[in-house]
Every structure is written in C-alpha cells, then in structure tokens.
Design a protein around this motif. Sequence first.
Motif, mmCIF file in Angstrom:
data_model
loop_
_atom_site.group_PDB
_atom_site.id
_atom_site.type_symbol
_atom_site.label_atom_id
_atom_site.label_comp_id
_atom_site.label_asym_id
_atom_site.label_seq_id
_atom_site.Cartn_x
_atom_site.Cartn_y
_atom_site.Cartn_z
ATOM 1 N N ILE A 169 0.853 -1.188 0.000
ATOM 2 C CA ILE A 169 0.000 0.000 0.000
ATOM 3 C C ILE A 169 0.886 1.235 0.000
ATOM 4 O O ILE A 169 1.605 1.506 0.968
ATOM 5 C CB ILE A 169 -0.945 0.005 1.221
ATOM 6 C CG1 ILE A 169 -1.928 -1.167 1.138
ATOM 7 C CG2 ILE A 169 -1.690 1.333 1.318
ATOM 8 C CD1 ILE A 169 -2.895 -1.254 2.311
ATOM 9 N N GLU A 170 0.847 1.948 -1.103
ATOM 10 C CA GLU A 170 1.672 3.154 -1.252
ATOM 11 C C GLU A 170 0.819 4.266 -1.834
ATOM 12 O O GLU A 170 0.129 4.081 -2.849
ATOM 13 C CB GLU A 170 2.852 2.885 -2.177
ATOM 14 C CG GLU A 170 3.881 1.919 -1.632
ATOM 15 C CD GLU A 170 5.029 1.697 -2.604
ATOM 16 O OE1 GLU A 170 6.189 1.914 -2.198
ATOM 17 O OE2 GLU A 170 4.758 1.324 -3.772
ATOM 18 N N GLY A 171 0.873 5.446 -1.201
ATOM 19 C CA GLY A 171 0.148 6.587 -1.726
ATOM 20 C C GLY A 171 -1.358 6.401 -1.704
ATOM 21 O O GLY A 171 -1.902 5.533 -1.019
ATOM 22 N N ARG A 172 -2.040 7.215 -2.494
ATOM 23 C CA ARG A 172 -3.504 7.206 -2.523
ATOM 24 C C ARG A 172 -3.990 6.382 -3.711
ATOM 25 O O ARG A 172 -3.517 6.558 -4.842
ATOM 26 C CB ARG A 172 -4.033 8.639 -2.621
ATOM 27 C CG ARG A 172 -5.540 8.758 -2.436
ATOM 28 C CD ARG A 172 -5.953 10.218 -2.435
ATOM 29 N NE ARG A 172 -7.369 10.376 -2.131
ATOM 30 C CZ ARG A 172 -8.353 10.305 -3.034
ATOM 31 N NH1 ARG A 172 -8.040 10.061 -4.298
ATOM 32 N NH2 ARG A 172 -9.619 10.468 -2.665
ATOM 33 N N GLN A 173 -4.945 5.472 -3.436
ATOM 34 C CA GLN A 173 -5.511 4.632 -4.484
ATOM 35 C C GLN A 173 -7.031 4.678 -4.390
ATOM 36 O O GLN A 173 -7.592 4.751 -3.301
ATOM 37 C CB GLN A 173 -5.042 3.183 -4.332
ATOM 38 C CG GLN A 173 -3.530 3.004 -4.247
ATOM 39 C CD GLN A 173 -3.146 1.582 -3.901
ATOM 40 O OE1 GLN A 173 -3.835 0.623 -4.261
ATOM 41 N NE2 GLN A 173 -2.027 1.423 -3.181
ATOM 42 N N GLN A 174 -7.691 4.645 -5.545
ATOM 43 C CA GLN A 174 -9.154 4.617 -5.567
ATOM 44 C C GLN A 174 -9.600 3.701 -6.698
ATOM 45 O O GLN A 174 -9.256 3.914 -7.860
ATOM 46 C CB GLN A 174 -9.733 6.020 -5.765
ATOM 47 C CG GLN A 174 -11.252 6.046 -5.717
ATOM 48 C CD GLN A 174 -11.804 7.464 -5.719
ATOM 49 O OE1 GLN A 174 -11.052 8.432 -5.663
ATOM 50 N NE2 GLN A 174 -13.118 7.601 -5.752
ATOM 51 N N ARG A 175 -10.361 2.659 -6.320
ATOM 52 C CA ARG A 175 -10.831 1.707 -7.328
ATOM 53 C C ARG A 175 -12.057 0.972 -6.797
ATOM 54 O O ARG A 175 -12.076 0.556 -5.645
ATOM 55 C CB ARG A 175 -9.718 0.723 -7.668
ATOM 56 C CG ARG A 175 -10.098 -0.324 -8.719
ATOM 57 C CD ARG A 175 -8.845 -1.007 -9.258
ATOM 58 N NE ARG A 175 -8.083 -1.657 -8.219
ATOM 59 C CZ ARG A 175 -8.241 -2.936 -7.864
ATOM 60 N NH1 ARG A 175 -9.157 -3.680 -8.461
ATOM 61 N NH2 ARG A 175 -7.482 -3.463 -6.924
ATOM 62 N N ASP A 176 -13.067 0.808 -7.625
ATOM 63 C CA ASP A 176 -14.298 0.097 -7.254
ATOM 64 C C ASP A 176 -14.941 0.659 -5.997
ATOM 65 O O ASP A 176 -15.498 -0.079 -5.174
ATOM 66 C CB ASP A 176 -14.018 -1.392 -7.072
ATOM 67 C CG ASP A 176 -13.491 -2.051 -8.345
ATOM 68 O OD1 ASP A 176 -14.006 -1.722 -9.429
ATOM 69 O OD2 ASP A 176 -12.564 -2.872 -8.234
ATOM 70 N N GLY A 177 -14.853 1.977 -5.842
ATOM 71 C CA GLY A 177 -15.456 2.619 -4.687
ATOM 72 C C GLY A 177 -14.631 2.542 -3.414
ATOM 73 O O GLY A 177 -15.049 3.036 -2.361
ATOM 74 N N ILE A 178 -13.453 1.904 -3.484
ATOM 75 C CA ILE A 178 -12.585 1.746 -2.311
ATOM 76 C C ILE A 178 -11.528 2.846 -2.309
ATOM 77 O O ILE A 178 -10.857 3.089 -3.330
ATOM 78 C CB ILE A 178 -11.892 0.376 -2.329
ATOM 79 C CG1 ILE A 178 -12.940 -0.742 -2.385
ATOM 80 C CG2 ILE A 178 -10.995 0.207 -1.105
ATOM 81 C CD1 ILE A 178 -12.347 -2.110 -2.616
ATOM 82 N N LEU A 179 -11.375 3.492 -1.170
ATOM 83 C CA LEU A 179 -10.357 4.528 -1.002
ATOM 84 C C LEU A 179 -9.255 3.998 -0.096
ATOM 85 O O LEU A 179 -9.521 3.564 1.023
ATOM 86 C CB LEU A 179 -10.967 5.790 -0.398
ATOM 87 C CG LEU A 179 -12.077 6.467 -1.216
ATOM 88 C CD1 LEU A 179 -12.666 7.644 -0.442
ATOM 89 C CD2 LEU A 179 -11.537 6.952 -2.564
ATOM 90 N N ILE A 180 -8.017 4.035 -0.583
ATOM 91 C CA ILE A 180 -6.885 3.496 0.183
ATOM 92 C C ILE A 180 -5.748 4.505 0.168
ATOM 93 O O ILE A 180 -5.406 5.071 -0.880
ATOM 94 C CB ILE A 180 -6.399 2.160 -0.417
ATOM 95 C CG1 ILE A 180 -7.505 1.105 -0.357
ATOM 96 C CG2 ILE A 180 -5.160 1.655 0.330
ATOM 97 C CD1 ILE A 180 -7.117 -0.218 -0.977
ATOM 98 N N ASN A 181 -5.151 4.724 1.341
ATOM 99 C CA ASN A 181 -3.920 5.523 1.423
ATOM 100 C C ASN A 181 -3.003 4.920 2.474
ATOM 101 O O ASN A 181 -3.246 3.811 2.959
ATOM 102 C CB ASN A 181 -4.237 6.997 1.724
ATOM 103 C CG ASN A 181 -5.022 7.172 3.009
ATOM 104 O OD1 ASN A 181 -4.745 6.523 4.027
ATOM 105 N ND2 ASN A 181 -6.030 8.051 2.983
ATOM 106 N N ASP A 182 -1.962 5.642 2.832
ATOM 107 C CA ASP A 182 -0.964 5.101 3.755
ATOM 108 C C ASP A 182 -1.492 4.903 5.175
ATOM 109 O O ASP A 182 -0.907 4.144 5.957
ATOM 110 C CB ASP A 182 0.265 6.022 3.815
ATOM 111 C CG ASP A 182 0.982 6.098 2.487
ATOM 112 O OD1 ASP A 182 0.818 5.165 1.685
ATOM 113 O OD2 ASP A 182 1.693 7.098 2.239
ATOM 114 N N LYS A 183 -2.593 5.577 5.519
ATOM 115 C CA LYS A 183 -3.103 5.542 6.894
ATOM 116 C C LYS A 183 -4.353 4.687 7.066
ATOM 117 O O LYS A 183 -4.583 4.127 8.138
ATOM 118 C CB LYS A 183 -3.404 6.974 7.368
ATOM 119 C CG LYS A 183 -2.203 7.905 7.351
ATOM 120 C CD LYS A 183 -1.135 7.460 8.342
ATOM 121 C CE LYS A 183 0.023 8.442 8.364
ATOM 122 N NZ LYS A 183 1.101 8.004 9.292
#
Length: 392
Positions: free
Chosen positions: A147-161
């Motif tokens: 998990i690196e940086g900000r990711q957004q896919r299929d309604g999922i929001l992912i970042n480092d925190k």
Amino acid sequence: MDKKEDKHKVAEEPMEHTLDCMSRLETMSDEEWNEFFSDKNSMSDCSFLLGYKEAKLRKEAIKPNAEKAWQHFHTSYIVPETTRRHMGIWIYPLATIAAILAIVFILKFVHLNSSDIDVSRPFMAFTADHAPQLITITEDGSRPNIIEGRQQRDGILINDKEADFTHASFAKKMIRSIATPRGKSYKIILNDGTMVLLNAESKLIFPTSFVGKQRNVRLIGEAYFKVKHDTAHPFIVQTEKVNTRVLGTEFNLRAYPTSDTHVTLISGSVIVCNRSNNKAIKLCPGQDATLLGNKDFDITTVDTDYYVQWKDGYFYFDDLPLVEVMKELGRWYNVDIEICDNSLLSYRLHFIAERQASIDQVVENLNGFSYLSATRQGQKIIISKKMHLKSD
C-alpha cells in the motif's frame, strides 16, 4: 567403612543440620532471620549443601533437555513472580539469598532437575525481523501488494493511513486481507461502517461487502473494533482460538500466535466462545477474558487503558512483567531485545511512553528505573541490572 563411604557420611552431617534450618526459613521471626544470615557457618553450610546436592543430582538424574525447556518458556511466556526479602533493614547480599532459595528449591523439587538449568543464560525477549516492514493488501488469495500513496478503485479509497470500504461496489463478495508490519498500525473501515484499527504485526481478513445473516471477519494479531450496530446481523471475529460475537460495541481483541488471547470490552456486550470446546462467556464493560491453556476463560475487571492506549499512540504498561513489556517494545521498534540477567524476568514495570518516541528515548526512559540498565547496540537492546545491584 571404606574411604568413599566415609566421605559421603561426612557430607551428610552438615547437610542435614543446615536442612533443618532451611526448612524453617518461611516461618522465622525477624530476629531468627537476622541471626541466621549473620552466621558465617550457616552461609558456609549452605554453600556446601548446594555443591553437594548439585553433584549428587548431576550424577543420578537423567540429563534434561535444556533447549526444550527454554523453548517452552519462550513460547508460553509464563513469567514466575518471585518473592524477594531485601527491604528495610535486610541489607544482605542478594546473591547469598538467591543461593539459599535455590537450595530450598533443589531440596523440594529434585525431580525437576532444576539444578541443571543455566540461570545465567541470556534470554531473548524479542527477535527482530530484518525484512522490509510494509503494509500490504491481498485480493482473493493473490500475492500481497504494497500500500503506497492514494488509491481509488471500485469505490474503495486506500492511502498510507487507512482503507475505506464503505462504498465498495462489486457484483459479488470478494475477500481482502490487510496486514501491518512491526512498528505500524492501520485503520480499516468495513463495508458496514465498522471501524477496525490494526496494531503492529497483525492481519485482518474480511469481505468487501457483507452478505448473509452474519458479518464475519478473521483476525491474526491485535485490533480495536468499533462495530456498527445491527441486531439482525451479528458481527463475529474469528481468531485461532476464540470467536467473539457482538451486535454493536467497542472492544479490543489481542490474539498474537505466541501470546495469551485477550478480549477486553470497552462498551456494550460481547459473547466469547472457545473454539476447541464451544464454551462461551458474556462480558460486561471493563472486563477482560483470557483463555487459559486453550480450555477455560479467566474473567477479570481490568484497567482498560492498558489494552487500548496503543490506539491513541501510547505504550501503557501497568504492573506488567518485564518480559511482556520488552516484547511490546520489540514488536513496535523491530529490534532484538536480550535480557542478560534472568533474575529480572520476575520484575514488573509501570511504564508509559509515546509510541512515536525514538528508540533512544525509550532506552533513556528504561534507564530511569533504579534497577534496570538498558543499552543499545545498533538494532539490539540489552537489558541488565544496574551496576550497584550486581555488586550486592
């Protein structure tokens, strides 16, 4: 009587005399205790007795598997609490008292062959992992992705925190797992709005969306759960040894593979079930359930701060065995921790520190204890007694 038999008879006489004195140590008055320890002959007899019994045991007993014994200690993390009599006017050498107590132990538990255990051997409280320490996410059994940086896919929001699955959109249920390394925590918001905060070296396995009558997730390690209330769909956390069932509540679940399992309730109610025998108990706020030997639960009212302060960025250890404190510090800072003097294993600490503090700051804080000496050698921390105690 030949010379060999005569030697044994000579050895037995002082041994029996001293043994008589030793058997009364626990019931001695202060005056008798003071007199016994000030008697040089008694000290000499004790030393003689210890040497004699060691020689006799080593000759007659089957040699124990010391490595196996230490491994059992390491995996079970049972730290005995030793009673020490060295307060106030009792200014006697600690080494002498330890030797006397060792004699009593040998006489009462000869069958355990305790005299063959090397009590001076350093104990590794924690071993560092030198692989890269990264937060990862796994999709349906595929290889873990960093998990690196900000990711957004299929309604999922992912970042480092954190990772937010509240708006995840999939045609069918998918399985995800998020794992934290040593020294890092991570927040996960599940599809139903439940918040999970993973502690270091932990993994949560969960669906992208909950389907069916239950909301099921699986935990390895430690996490704090703030479960979204839903009476029609119980939330169940499965670990290796227990299942924890809730409707909507806050609790901390600690289930590291090499430690006791703890379920600590902050608010609401939970039902904890032992997976090996299906025995279940219900907790009230402020209670902690510990699984003992994979059989029975020990339910106690606790200071919940110890179990949840980690989520607010603090180490909080209240009257905890030294080795347990060292394991927590080792897991967070990913360092080797060696305890040089095993007599320290029975010491208990009251210790509070920020988890964002540097390892050098933690070492400095540990040195603030009157009986501990902590030194750092690269990625290794060595714990020993203060020099003035070593000379006692």
